[in-house]
Scaffold this active site. Structure first.
Site, PDB file in Angstrom:
ATOM      1  N   LEU A   1     -20.714 -47.286 -41.388  1.00 28.31           N
ATOM      2  CA  LEU A   1     -19.533 -47.953 -41.138  1.00 28.31           C
ATOM      3  C   LEU A   1     -19.171 -48.896 -42.350  1.00 28.31           C
ATOM      4  O   LEU A   1     -20.695 -49.255 -42.989  1.00 28.31           O
ATOM      5  CB  LEU A   1     -19.881 -48.757 -39.716  1.00 28.31           C
ATOM      6  CG  LEU A   1     -19.232 -48.384 -38.654  1.00 28.31           C
ATOM      7  CD1 LEU A   1     -20.041 -49.098 -37.057  1.00 28.31           C
ATOM      8  CD2 LEU A   1     -18.160 -47.975 -38.098  1.00 28.31           C
ATOM      9  N   ASP A   2     -18.652 -49.326 -43.065  1.00 24.86           N
ATOM     10  CA  ASP A   2     -18.316 -50.725 -43.765  1.00 24.86           C
ATOM     11  C   ASP A   2     -19.633 -50.954 -43.491  1.00 24.86           C
ATOM     12  O   ASP A   2     -19.482 -51.374 -42.107  1.00 24.86           O
ATOM     13  CB  ASP A   2     -16.672 -50.928 -44.110  1.00 24.86           C
ATOM     14  CG  ASP A   2     -15.589 -49.649 -44.630  1.00 24.86           C
ATOM     15  OD1 ASP A   2     -16.751 -48.797 -44.887  1.00 24.86           O
ATOM     16  OD2 ASP A   2     -15.279 -49.923 -43.678  1.00 24.86           O
ATOM     17  N   ARG A   3     -20.213 -52.659 -44.799  1.00 26.93           N
ATOM     18  CA  ARG A   3     -20.340 -53.524 -44.446  1.00 26.93           C
ATOM     19  C   ARG A   3     -20.568 -54.613 -43.572  1.00 26.93           C
ATOM     20  O   ARG A   3     -20.884 -54.667 -42.797  1.00 26.93           O
ATOM     21  CB  ARG A   3     -20.927 -53.782 -45.380  1.00 26.93           C
ATOM     22  CG  ARG A   3     -22.178 -55.309 -45.298  1.00 26.93           C
ATOM     23  CD  ARG A   3     -22.300 -55.852 -46.972  1.00 26.93           C
ATOM     24  NE  ARG A   3     -21.730 -55.588 -47.859  1.00 26.93           N
ATOM     25  CZ  ARG A   3     -23.249 -55.613 -48.579  1.00 26.93           C
ATOM     26  NH1 ARG A   3     -24.471 -56.533 -48.087  1.00 26.93           N
ATOM     27  NH2 ARG A   3     -24.092 -55.016 -49.891  1.00 26.93           N
TER      28      ARG A   3
END
Length: 295
Positions: free
Chosen positions: A131-133
């Site tokens: 997942l993106d940050r």
């Protein structure tokens, strides 16, 4: 040391390689590591993996762990599911999944290796997806590389797991539900940004969406991915003129939220080892709940 009890029809005898590849689903790369590791055993006795024949009830074991360059760190973990093969963690917004050369600490990888150590387990970090940050929610991590391989590649050409998201946007989508079928490519010269673009640069990308509720000014969406392109949901919603709240990279307003309003809330899959159907959920985080509660 990873250990398996062989399950075959009575009377059948298979080469160990065939059993490992076809039944346990290990990759060719992992087979080579087993073959050359010198740690393979058959019923507790060191054996040559390429010459070993197995039958029902036999026990085979091997050790293919490599030293991890991720430093264990005692960090909070919200574990939503765990067994001998898998861990599913509810990642908070603001945390990287995997360390980078510029940011080697504070990641989900650091936290999970410390969790393993505290519980006497010895695994490397094998995330099945990322997942993106600033996207919160569920991340699926395999404890063994062959389990990661099966979940990454799937079986019989079928997708190995289904990811579902909740998102907040400004405005209302018309129609209220549908399929966004729009190829995605890099937005050169940026190495981060993506955009909708036709083939061959654009790669197939499909996102199903459904409006959960709306007040006309804001909407809560339920989204499901057929594909897993980088920034797929973010790019698709921006393409429709309704970027995620807080997603300033793709034109979203940061007035109500300082990070993209995207949460991976549900994972479902056929377990690669037990073959049971697993469904795991994680509630909407407090920052998104606060906004959604107003409409």
């Amino acid at each position: 040391m990873t250990s398996w009890q062989v399950k075959l029809p009575e009377g059948e005898i298979w080469p160990a390689k065939q059993y490992l590849r076809q039944v346990l689903g290990i990759s060719g790369t992992i087979w080579k590591r087993i073959k050359h590791s010198g740690t393979f055993t058959h019923n507790g006795v060191p054996a040559n993996a390429t010459r070993t024949q197995v039958k029902n009830g036999d026990t085979i074991a091997y050790d293919i762990l490599r030293p991890s360059d991720i430093e264990p760190e005692d960090l909070p973990l919200d574990i939503r599911y765990e067994d001998d093969f898998l861990v599913i963690v509810n990642k908070p917004a603001g945390q990287l999944v995997h360390p980078t050369t510029k940011e080697a600490h504070g990641t989900l990888g650091n936290a999970l290796l410390a969790w393993y150590a505290r519980h006497g387990e010895h695994h490397a970090f094998h995330p099945v997806h990322r997942l993106d940050r600033d996207t919160s929610g569920l991340v699926l991590i395999a404890k063994e590389p062959q389990v990661q391989y099966q979940l990454t590649t799937g079986r019989d050409g079928k997708k190995a797991f289904t990811r579902e998201y909740l998102a907040l946007i400004e405005g209302t989508l018309t129609p209220a539900s549908g399929l966004i079928d729009a190829p995605i490519a890099r937005a050169l010269p940026s190495i981060i940004l993506r955009k909708v673009a036709p083939p061959p640069a654009g790669k197939e990308a499909r996102t199903h969406y459904e409006t959960v509720r709306t007040n006309g000014k804001l909407s809560l969406l339920h989204l499901m991915l057929d594909t897993g392109r980088t920034h797929q949901i973010r790019v698709h919603l921006a393409h429709l003129g309704h970027p995620l709240l807080g997603d300033d990279l793709y034109g979203g307003s940061c007035t109500l939220l300082a990070r993209q309003a995207l949460h991976a809330w549900r994972l479902s899959f056929r377990h690669p080892m037990t073959h049971e159907f697993v469904v795991v959920t994680a509630p909407l985080p407090s920052d998104m709940q606060r906004i959604a509660a107003d409409f």
